[in-house]
Every structure is written in C-alpha cells, then in structure tokens.
Design a protein around this motif. Structure first.
Motif, PDB file in Angstrom:
ATOM      1  N   ALA A  48      76.659 -27.707 -32.278  1.00 26.95           N
ATOM      2  CA  ALA A  48      77.922 -27.169 -31.748  1.00 26.95           C
ATOM      3  C   ALA A  48      78.093 -25.705 -32.149  1.00 26.95           C
ATOM      4  N   LEU A  49      77.802 -25.388 -33.398  1.00 26.10           N
ATOM      5  CA  LEU A  49      77.913 -23.996 -33.854  1.00 26.10           C
ATOM      6  C   LEU A  49      76.925 -23.090 -33.128  1.00 26.10           C
ATOM      7  N   MET A  50      75.717 -23.584 -32.923  1.00 26.01           N
ATOM      8  CA  MET A  50      74.696 -22.781 -32.262  1.00 26.01           C
ATOM      9  C   MET A  50      75.019 -22.551 -30.788  1.00 26.01           C
ATOM     10  N   ALA A  51      75.765 -23.441 -30.179  1.00 30.47           N
ATOM     11  CA  ALA A  51      76.052 -23.350 -28.747  1.00 30.47           C
ATOM     12  C   ALA A  51      77.295 -22.523 -28.416  1.00 30.47           C
ATOM     13  N   VAL A  52      78.016 -22.057 -29.411  1.00 28.71           N
ATOM     14  CA  VAL A  52      79.207 -21.238 -29.132  1.00 28.71           C
ATOM     15  C   VAL A  52      78.772 -20.025 -28.313  1.00 28.71           C
ATOM     16  N   PRO A  53      79.419 -19.755 -27.182  1.00 28.29           N
ATOM     17  CA  PRO A  53      79.019 -18.627 -26.332  1.00 28.29           C
ATOM     18  C   PRO A  53      79.065 -17.293 -27.088  1.00 28.29           C
ATOM     19  N   ALA A  54      78.071 -16.449 -26.815  1.00 27.09           N
ATOM     20  CA  ALA A  54      77.945 -15.160 -27.504  1.00 27.09           C
ATOM     21  C   ALA A  54      79.127 -14.247 -27.230  1.00 27.09           C
ATOM     22  N   ALA A  55      79.780 -14.410 -26.102  1.00 33.10           N
ATOM     23  CA  ALA A  55      80.937 -13.568 -25.793  1.00 33.10           C
ATOM     24  C   ALA A  55      82.093 -13.833 -26.749  1.00 33.10           C
ATOM     25  N   VAL A  56      82.106 -14.999 -27.356  1.00 32.87           N
ATOM     26  CA  VAL A  56      83.179 -15.374 -28.262  1.00 32.87           C
ATOM     27  C   VAL A  56      82.829 -15.039 -29.709  1.00 32.87           C
ATOM     28  N   PHE A  57      81.609 -15.386 -30.115  1.00 35.78           N
ATOM     29  CA  PHE A  57      81.213 -15.188 -31.508  1.00 35.78           C
ATOM     30  C   PHE A  57      79.709 -14.993 -31.592  1.00 35.78           C
ATOM     31  N   THR A  58      79.307 -13.903 -32.210  1.00 34.84           N
ATOM     32  CA  THR A  58      77.895 -13.655 -32.489  1.00 34.84           C
ATOM     33  C   THR A  58      77.744 -13.596 -34.001  1.00 34.84           C
ATOM     34  N   PRO A  59      77.040 -14.574 -34.580  1.00 26.91           N
ATOM     35  CA  PRO A  59      76.898 -14.579 -36.038  1.00 26.91           C
ATOM     36  C   PRO A  59      76.073 -13.385 -36.518  1.00 26.91           C
ATOM     37  N   PRO A  60      76.261 -13.008 -37.773  1.00 30.43           N
ATOM     38  CA  PRO A  60      75.441 -11.924 -38.316  1.00 30.43           C
ATOM     39  C   PRO A  60      73.966 -12.334 -38.348  1.00 30.43           C
ATOM     40  N   ALA A  61      73.080 -11.353 -38.408  1.00 27.74           N
ATOM     41  CA  ALA A  61      71.637 -11.618 -38.344  1.00 27.74           C
ATOM     42  C   ALA A  61      71.175 -12.557 -39.453  1.00 27.74           C
ATOM     43  N   TRP A  62      71.752 -12.457 -40.643  1.00 26.48           N
ATOM     44  CA  TRP A  62      71.316 -13.294 -41.758  1.00 26.48           C
ATOM     45  C   TRP A  62      71.679 -14.764 -41.560  1.00 26.48           C
ATOM     46  N   ALA A  63      72.660 -15.047 -40.705  1.00 22.82           N
ATOM     47  CA  ALA A  63      73.109 -16.425 -40.513  1.00 22.82           C
ATOM     48  C   ALA A  63      71.994 -17.299 -39.936  1.00 22.82           C
ATOM     49  N   TRP A  64      71.154 -16.716 -39.064  1.00 22.71           N
ATOM     50  CA  TRP A  64      70.085 -17.522 -38.456  1.00 22.71           C
ATOM     51  C   TRP A  64      69.058 -17.940 -39.494  1.00 22.71           C
ATOM     52  N   SER A  65      68.781 -17.052 -40.462  1.00 18.46           N
ATOM     53  CA  SER A  65      67.844 -17.422 -41.539  1.00 18.46           C
ATOM     54  C   SER A  65      68.454 -18.512 -42.422  1.00 18.46           C
ATOM     55  N   ALA A  66      69.734 -18.412 -42.697  1.00 14.94           N
ATOM     56  CA  ALA A  66      70.416 -19.448 -43.480  1.00 14.94           C
ATOM     57  C   ALA A  66      70.414 -20.773 -42.729  1.00 14.94           C
ATOM     58  N   TYR A  67      70.625 -20.694 -41.435  1.00 14.67           N
ATOM     59  CA  TYR A  67      70.586 -21.880 -40.582  1.00 14.67           C
ATOM     60  C   TYR A  67      69.210 -22.534 -40.643  1.00 14.67           C
ATOM     61  N   ALA A  68      68.146 -21.703 -40.551  1.00 16.96           N
ATOM     62  CA  ALA A  68      66.778 -22.218 -40.616  1.00 16.96           C
ATOM     63  C   ALA A  68      66.519 -22.876 -41.970  1.00 16.96           C
ATOM     64  N   ALA A  69      67.023 -22.282 -43.049  1.00 18.26           N
ATOM     65  CA  ALA A  69      66.848 -22.866 -44.384  1.00 18.26           C
ATOM     66  C   ALA A  69      67.577 -24.203 -44.499  1.00 18.26           C
ATOM     67  N   LEU A  70      68.797 -24.271 -43.987  1.00 18.65           N
ATOM     68  CA  LEU A  70      69.570 -25.515 -44.035  1.00 18.65           C
ATOM     69  C   LEU A  70      68.847 -26.636 -43.291  1.00 18.65           C
ATOM     70  N   PHE A  71      68.395 -26.336 -42.076  1.00 20.21           N
ATOM     71  CA  PHE A  71      67.727 -27.383 -41.314  1.00 20.21           C
ATOM     72  C   PHE A  71      66.311 -27.629 -41.807  1.00 20.21           C
ATOM     73  N   GLY A  72      65.705 -26.657 -42.477  1.00 22.17           N
ATOM     74  CA  GLY A  72      64.428 -26.899 -43.135  1.00 22.17           C
ATOM     75  C   GLY A  72      64.585 -27.913 -44.258  1.00 22.17           C
ATOM     76  N   ALA A  73      65.657 -27.768 -45.036  1.00 20.92           N
ATOM     77  CA  ALA A  73      65.946 -28.741 -46.096  1.00 20.92           C
ATOM     78  C   ALA A  73      66.227 -30.118 -45.497  1.00 20.92           C
ATOM     79  N   ALA A  74      66.951 -30.153 -44.386  1.00 19.86           N
ATOM     80  CA  ALA A  74      67.222 -31.431 -43.717  1.00 19.86           C
ATOM     81  C   ALA A  74      65.925 -32.044 -43.188  1.00 19.86           C
ATOM     82  N   ALA A  75      64.983 -31.205 -42.753  1.00 17.10           N
ATOM     83  CA  ALA A  75      63.688 -31.713 -42.276  1.00 17.10           C
ATOM     84  C   ALA A  75      62.897 -32.341 -43.424  1.00 17.10           C
ATOM     85  N   VAL A  76      62.941 -31.717 -44.588  1.00 16.06           N
ATOM     86  CA  VAL A  76      62.254 -32.288 -45.757  1.00 16.06           C
ATOM     87  C   VAL A  76      62.876 -33.632 -46.119  1.00 16.06           C
TER      88      VAL A  76
END
Length: 186
Positions: A48-76
């Motif tokens: 849901a957070l990833m699908a928010v339209p870019a016209a409304v909210f564009t997360p900072p560049a570091w957020a995508w790396s944090a997102y990858a780390a969070l889901f990497g931990a969930a993958a483990v």
C-alpha cells in the motif's frame, strides 16, 4: 504510477484493506495462522505504501534502501519459516519481489518516478510476473470451491472473521493481483 491517480489509490485501498484483515487474522488461536498473517500484513501495508501515487507523495531516496532492508529481513524470516511450512516459500518470493521493486526504485534516475522506475533486471521481473500470474490463477481456482470448515480451528471454537479460510484465500488472491499490477508498472 503512470496515468490518472485513481488506479493507484484503488491499489492502495486494496492493499491496506488486505493488511488490516491480516492484522485481524493475527488474533487467531492457531499459531501457524498467526505467523502467516503477520507476514501477509507486512506485505499488504508495504505494498500500500509503495503504491501511493507519486503526485501525492514521493519518499526520499534513502527510504527505498530502508524498504529493501526491511523486506530483506522479512525474506530471511520467511526462508527460516519455510522449513516448517511450504506456504512460507510464497512469502519468500513475495518479500523477494518487494526487495526487487525497492532496489529498482532506489536505482531510478528520476526520484519523481514512483512505481515506474524502469530499472531492474528484465529476466527477474519476467520470472516474478510469471510466478505471481500463476499464483493468481491457482489462488482464484482454489477460491471458487472454498471449503466451509475452518481448517486448524479447534473444535467447538466460534469462527471469527479472522479464522475464515475463504477470506484468507481472498486476501492472498488480492495481494497476488496487486503484486502483478505493481510489477507491470515497474
């Protein structure tokens, strides 16, 4: 997402509602169902957070790396849990897809291109699309003759909303469809 924001908001609503239902499923008396529901709630809210339209909210560049780390931990965690239940292999593929999309968004040259980064490995994207398209077809076929009994719920226990197997299947189907839509927009 490209085009009007309405499809993006529908995807946000679908994923958030699925995540909320999965939180309700975490109150189940069945331990395995609680564990699976926790992973599915994380996926629903993350999508849901990833699908928010870019016209409304564009997360900072570091957020995508944090997102990858969070889901990497969930993958483990899903990999560790897969030794008990093969259903966690699906969670592993789902979290890997979220890591892939997060890394593709982090590598996107234009920070305003939310959910259509255009970067990433086409072969991996194709494999993920094929997996989730097959999963959606299989989950849809399983949903049609949904069983009436609540598998795993102790005898004599009242069937609560969180213990309904047909609703859990419908949530998994909707998250699979959302994953296909999100991968297509990458």
């Amino acid at each position: 997402m490209h085009g009007p924001a309405s499809p993006g908001w529908l995807l946000v609503a679908l994923c958030a509602a699925t995540g909320a239902y999965c939180l309700l499923r975490m109150r189940s008396p069945v331990p395995e169902q609680r564990r699976a529901a926790g992973g599915e709630a994380l996926m629903g809210f993350g999508m849901a957070l990833m699908a928010v339209p870019a016209a409304v909210f564009t997360p900072p560049a570091w957020a995508w790396s944090a997102y990858a780390a969070l889901f990497g931990a969930a993958a483990v965690r899903a990999l560790w849990s897969a030794r008990r239940s093969p259903h966690h292999l699906h969670h592993l593929v789902g979290t890997a897809a979220m890591v892939y999309m997060s890394l593709a968004m982090a590598a996107s040259p234009d920070p305003h291109h939310h959910m259509h980064g255009g970067s990433g490995t086409p072969l991996l994207k194709g494999a993920l699309l094929l997996y989730f398209a097959g999963y959606v077809l299989l989950a849809g076929a399983r949903l049609v003759p949904a069983a009436v009994s609540a598998a795993g719920v102790p005898a004599g226990a009242a069937r609560r909303w969180g213990d309904r197997p047909e609703l859990a299947r419908a949530c998994r189907l909707s998250m699979g469809m959302a994953m296909v839509a999100m991968l297509l927009t990458m």
